[in-house]
Design a protein around this motif. Structure first.
Motif, mmCIF file in Angstrom:
data_model
loop_
_atom_site.group_PDB
_atom_site.id
_atom_site.type_symbol
_atom_site.label_atom_id
_atom_site.label_comp_id
_atom_site.label_asym_id
_atom_site.label_seq_id
_atom_site.Cartn_x
_atom_site.Cartn_y
_atom_site.Cartn_z
ATOM 1 N N UNK A 1 -28.133 -10.940 20.187
ATOM 2 C CA UNK A 1 -28.619 -10.362 21.442
ATOM 3 C C UNK A 1 -30.135 -10.472 21.553
ATOM 4 N N UNK A 2 -30.824 -10.251 20.439
ATOM 5 C CA UNK A 2 -32.289 -10.238 20.453
ATOM 6 C C UNK A 2 -32.867 -11.599 20.833
ATOM 7 N N UNK A 3 -32.106 -12.657 20.575
ATOM 8 C CA UNK A 3 -32.579 -14.006 20.928
ATOM 9 C C UNK A 3 -32.360 -14.325 22.410
ATOM 10 N N UNK A 4 -31.765 -13.384 23.164
ATOM 11 C CA UNK A 4 -31.553 -13.499 24.611
ATOM 12 C C UNK A 4 -30.763 -14.751 25.013
ATOM 13 N N UNK A 5 -29.572 -14.943 24.440
ATOM 14 C CA UNK A 5 -28.779 -16.111 24.815
ATOM 15 C C UNK A 5 -28.106 -15.915 26.166
ATOM 16 N N UNK A 6 -27.710 -17.020 26.785
ATOM 17 C CA UNK A 6 -26.905 -16.955 28.011
ATOM 18 C C UNK A 6 -25.416 -16.924 27.683
ATOM 19 N N UNK B 1 -34.761 -9.180 13.976
ATOM 20 C CA UNK B 1 -35.967 -9.723 14.586
ATOM 21 C C UNK B 1 -36.244 -11.166 14.252
ATOM 22 N N UNK B 2 -35.417 -11.753 13.399
ATOM 23 C CA UNK B 2 -35.697 -13.111 12.911
ATOM 24 C C UNK B 2 -35.731 -14.144 14.031
ATOM 25 N N UNK B 3 -34.846 -14.011 15.007
ATOM 26 C CA UNK B 3 -34.755 -15.016 16.060
ATOM 27 C C UNK B 3 -35.708 -14.813 17.217
ATOM 28 N N UNK B 4 -36.488 -13.760 17.195
ATOM 29 C CA UNK B 4 -37.415 -13.513 18.296
ATOM 30 C C UNK B 4 -38.690 -14.325 18.102
ATOM 31 N N UNK B 5 -39.307 -14.698 19.186
ATOM 32 C CA UNK B 5 -40.544 -15.478 19.107
ATOM 33 C C UNK B 5 -41.433 -15.153 20.289
ATOM 34 N N UNK B 6 -42.694 -15.485 20.152
ATOM 35 C CA UNK B 6 -43.692 -15.283 21.219
ATOM 36 C C UNK B 6 -43.785 -13.827 21.664
ATOM 37 N N UNK B 7 -43.668 -12.913 20.693
ATOM 38 C CA UNK B 7 -43.835 -11.494 20.985
ATOM 39 C C UNK B 7 -44.765 -10.888 19.934
ATOM 40 N N UNK B 8 -45.414 -9.787 20.290
ATOM 41 C CA UNK B 8 -46.272 -9.104 19.336
ATOM 42 C C UNK B 8 -45.421 -8.318 18.340
ATOM 43 N N UNK B 9 -46.065 -7.829 17.269
ATOM 44 C CA UNK B 9 -45.348 -7.041 16.277
ATOM 45 C C UNK B 9 -44.751 -5.794 16.906
ATOM 46 N N UNK B 10 -45.491 -5.148 17.788
ATOM 47 C CA UNK B 10 -45.000 -3.937 18.447
ATOM 48 C C UNK B 10 -43.818 -4.260 19.365
ATOM 49 N N UNK B 11 -43.922 -5.365 20.103
ATOM 50 C CA UNK B 11 -42.826 -5.755 20.986
ATOM 51 C C UNK B 11 -41.576 -6.096 20.189
ATOM 52 N N UNK B 12 -41.765 -6.764 19.022
ATOM 53 C CA UNK B 12 -40.606 -7.101 18.194
ATOM 54 C C UNK B 12 -39.953 -5.836 17.661
ATOM 55 N N UNK B 13 -40.748 -4.880 17.233
ATOM 56 C CA UNK B 13 -40.200 -3.624 16.711
ATOM 57 C C UNK B 13 -39.395 -2.893 17.787
ATOM 58 N N UNK B 14 -39.931 -2.872 19.008
ATOM 59 C CA UNK B 14 -39.218 -2.206 20.104
ATOM 60 C C UNK B 14 -37.931 -2.946 20.435
ATOM 61 N N UNK B 15 -37.986 -4.284 20.397
ATOM 62 C CA UNK B 15 -36.807 -5.099 20.685
ATOM 63 C C UNK B 15 -35.722 -4.859 19.644
ATOM 64 N N UNK B 16 -36.120 -4.831 18.371
ATOM 65 C CA UNK B 16 -35.166 -4.597 17.280
ATOM 66 C C UNK B 16 -34.535 -3.218 17.423
ATOM 67 N N UNK B 17 -35.365 -2.206 17.682
ATOM 68 C CA UNK B 17 -34.843 -0.843 17.821
ATOM 69 C C UNK B 17 -33.857 -0.750 18.981
ATOM 70 N N UNK B 18 -34.150 -1.413 20.072
ATOM 71 C CA UNK B 18 -33.264 -1.365 21.239
ATOM 72 C C UNK B 18 -31.920 -2.014 20.942
ATOM 73 N N UNK B 19 -31.927 -3.136 20.239
ATOM 74 C CA UNK B 19 -30.675 -3.833 19.973
ATOM 75 C C UNK B 19 -29.871 -3.176 18.846
ATOM 76 N N UNK B 20 -30.543 -2.546 17.907
ATOM 77 C CA UNK B 20 -29.806 -1.774 16.907
ATOM 78 C C UNK B 20 -29.135 -0.568 17.548
ATOM 79 N N UNK B 21 -29.827 0.049 18.501
ATOM 80 C CA UNK B 21 -29.225 1.169 19.223
ATOM 81 C C UNK B 21 -28.032 0.675 20.060
ATOM 82 N N UNK B 22 -28.153 -0.515 20.629
ATOM 83 C CA UNK B 22 -27.079 -1.080 21.442
ATOM 84 C C UNK B 22 -25.792 -1.233 20.632
ATOM 85 N N UNK B 23 -25.903 -1.590 19.361
ATOM 86 C CA UNK B 23 -24.711 -1.800 18.532
ATOM 87 C C UNK B 23 -24.397 -0.601 17.645
ATOM 88 N N UNK B 24 -25.071 0.531 17.913
ATOM 89 C CA UNK B 24 -24.755 1.758 17.192
ATOM 90 C C UNK B 24 -25.271 1.834 15.773
#
Length: 349
Positions: A156-161, A107-130
């Motif tokens: 991935x969480x930082x949404x790069x191109x 979650x370190x590279x994420x910005x402009x999101x709420x705590x709940x949104x960051x938690x959901x984002x982290x969980x989704x990307x951890x699931x993505x990489x197993x």
């Protein structure tokens, strides 16, 4: 080296990059150009010191080029700092924060999101990489392969191109390297994000990339798919660097060349003295009491044999998938079962 013009959908275009670390120094990177399409994995491969990591760092914005341009989605990023380029980089040592949990690292590279949104984002990307369920662990509680996945999830969480990987598998045990490569490739291809990675490992580049750029002394010698570059190398360096090969001097006359092992078909017509590349697996070896060759070495490797054959002072390596073995000193005939690649030739006069 000429490259196809970027299309409207080209993700990355690298044009004429040059870099040296002082005005009197040699060029570390010289006239490097290539393109990357969306979802493509591109490898820069070459020996240590050939400029591949410097090229990667210029694209990321950690080094400044003396010449050339880097554009992402048709827009130059050369004037932008690294954090504004929308390019993620996974370093060779993964660069995880040891005092932060896995979840906090991701979650370190994420910005402009709420705590709940960051938690959901982290969980989704951890699931993505197993790595679901490992968010509360610390990096030193994970294996090398798991740490690598955390670094990917953070990227991935930082949404790069675009994602850049620097020697991504060099820190893994040999036993894990093959399976991890396959798994990480599936993850990356599933995201649709373009990827550039650098490596000096030929097997890694051939198995992982969609296309390869072979670098030498700061420049790119050849670009193509793994099959193209392996089967049809353009230069002696590429032929020798990407696997084992037999370099054979011969006299060419159109589509055929006369070699010490006999007539050999050519992949492209040539005339005069030529240098050919014949991969060990493209040569057939046959026992023959009157054959011109003599077996002077052999190695059993479980699934195949490698033979070393001498013909009038010329030595050839041959790979054979066979249970029957030839003996040292046995006379043999060699036959090319695929056209040879013409690397160099000088026409008459």
């Amino acid at each position: 080296m000429s490259q196809p013009a970027p299309t409207a959908d080209t993700l990355l275009a690298v044009t004429g990059l040059g870099k040296r670390f002082s005005p009197a120094a040699q060029w570390v990177v010289r006239d490097v150009s290539f393109r990357l399409e969306p979802g493509e994995i591109f490898a820069l491969i070459g020996p240590s010191g050939c400029g591949k990591t410097t090229t990667l760092r210029i694209i990321a914005g950690f080094e400044t080029a003396d010449t050339g341009d880097v554009s992402l989605n048709g827009r130059s990023v050369m004037a932008l700092p690294p954090d504004q380029r929308e390019i993620g980089m996974v370093f060779q040592d993964y660069a995880l924060f040891p005092h932060l949990t896995v979840a906090a690292n991701v979650g370190f590279g994420t910005s402009n999101v709420t705590r709940e949104e960051r938690a959901a984002l982290v969980a989704r990307h951890l699931d993505m990489v197993g790595l679901s369920g490992l968010g509360e662990r610390y990096p030193d509680e994970l294996s090398g392969g798991q740490q690598q996945r955390v670094a990917l999830a953070r990227t991935f969480a930082a949404k790069p191109k675009l994602i850049l990987l620097d020697e991504p598998f060099s820190n893994l045990d040999a036993a894990l390297r093959h399976s991890t490569r396959r798994e990480i490739r599936e993850i990356l291809k599933g995201t649709g994000i373009g990827v550039i990675f650098v490596t000096h490992d030929q097997e890694e580049a051939l198995s992982f990339a969609d296309r390869i750029g072979v670098m030498r002394a700061g420049g790119i010698e050849q670009i193509g798919t793994p099959q193209e570059v392996y089967k049809r190398p353009r230069t002696r360096f590429v032929a020798e660097f990407l696997g084992r090969t037999n370099l054979v001097e011969a006299d060419a006359n159109g589509d055929v060349a006369a070699t010490p092992m006999g007539p050999v078909a050519l992949g492209s017509p040539a005339t005069g003295r030529v240098l050919l590349s014949l991969r060990p697996e493209t040569i057939a070896i046959t026992p023959s009491p009157t054959g011109p060759g003599t077996v002077i070495g052999r190695d059993f490797k479980g699934h195949d044999w490698t033979y070393l054959v001498d013909i009038d002072g010329n030595r050839y390596q041959i790979d054979v998938m066979s249970e029957a073995s030839l003996t040292i000193g046995e006379r043999v005939t060699l036959t090319a079962n695929a056209p040879a690649v013409v690397l160099e030739h000088a026409p008459p006069g």
